[in-house]
Design a protein around this motif. Structure first.
Motif: not given
Length: 214
Positions: A89, A91, A94, A98, A126-128, A131
């Motif tokens: 994981d 940046s 990620r 996205v 987390t990303l959902s 966003q």
């Protein structure tokens, strides 16, 4: 368009799939490959390819988030960017998730792979949340024993999450995958009539249909 091979777990087959898909999809659209893997497996394979007298794959090693962001910002429908994300994981990964038009997550039927998918689900959630939209990955069953024929439990496991959707194509354990990369080739170049080559062709066809590449 951006297609990312993504999973926070290493050794699941992201680089192998990216390598073979890049070659097949380049027959229909301009392809650029981004190597985010810390092992830089695609870049190494490409060096072998060039040293063997074969044409180079369009692979770029990314060393800064700014460079990755710039490539993403310049994304067009006339080019497919295939991102081979690292097995961790970060940046970088990620940003790729996205920005993607399509995400493919390889998993096998091994217990640790299935457990790892739960951790990856947390990242997607987390990303959902950030966003404010549901980010979904297409899961491909990879390195599956050739004798295995029933996938109901695996499919049920994958479909239990709103973040995952199984692909129809299944990639099985084939020695041709490793042997072809060792010679700097894709499986379709190495043994065009092999079962491995037919699987990759099926996957490429499915991806083209999902991304409307003709």
């Amino acid at each position: 368009m951006i297609l990312t091979l993504s999973h926070q777990k290493g050794g699941v087959g992201k680089s192998t799939i990216a390598w073979n898909l890049a070659f097949e999809l380049s027959k229909n659209i301009d392809v650029k490959v981004i190597d985010l893997d810390i092992q830089q497996s695609l870049s190494v394979a490409n060096d072998i390819r060039v040293n063997s007298g074969l044409p180079s794959m369009p692979i770029e090693k990314i060393e800064s988030p700014d460079r990755l962001t710039k490539l993403i910002q310049n994304d067009t429908d006339d080019q497919l960017i295939i991102i081979d994300s690292g097995g961790f994981d970060s940046s970088f990964n990620r940003i790729a998730i996205v920005a993607s038009d399509m995400i493919i997550t390889p998993i096998s039927d091994k217990p640790f792979d299935l457990m790892g998918l739960k951790k990856y689900e947390e990242i997607l959630q987390t990303l959902s949340d950030i966003q404010k939209e549901t980010i979904q990955s297409h899961v491909i069953f990879n390195s599956i024993n050739p004798s295995m024929r029933r996938f109901e439990e695996l499919i049920e496991f994958v479909e239990s999450s709103k973040h995952f959707k199984p692909l129809k194509t299944i990639l099985r354990q084939r020695v041709d995958y490793a042997n072809s990369i060792g010679s700097g080739k894709t499986v379709c170049e190495y043994k065009p009539a092999s079962k491995a080559a037919q699987e990759i062709l099926a996957l490429a066809k499915e991806v083209k249909e999902l991304l409307n590449i003709f």
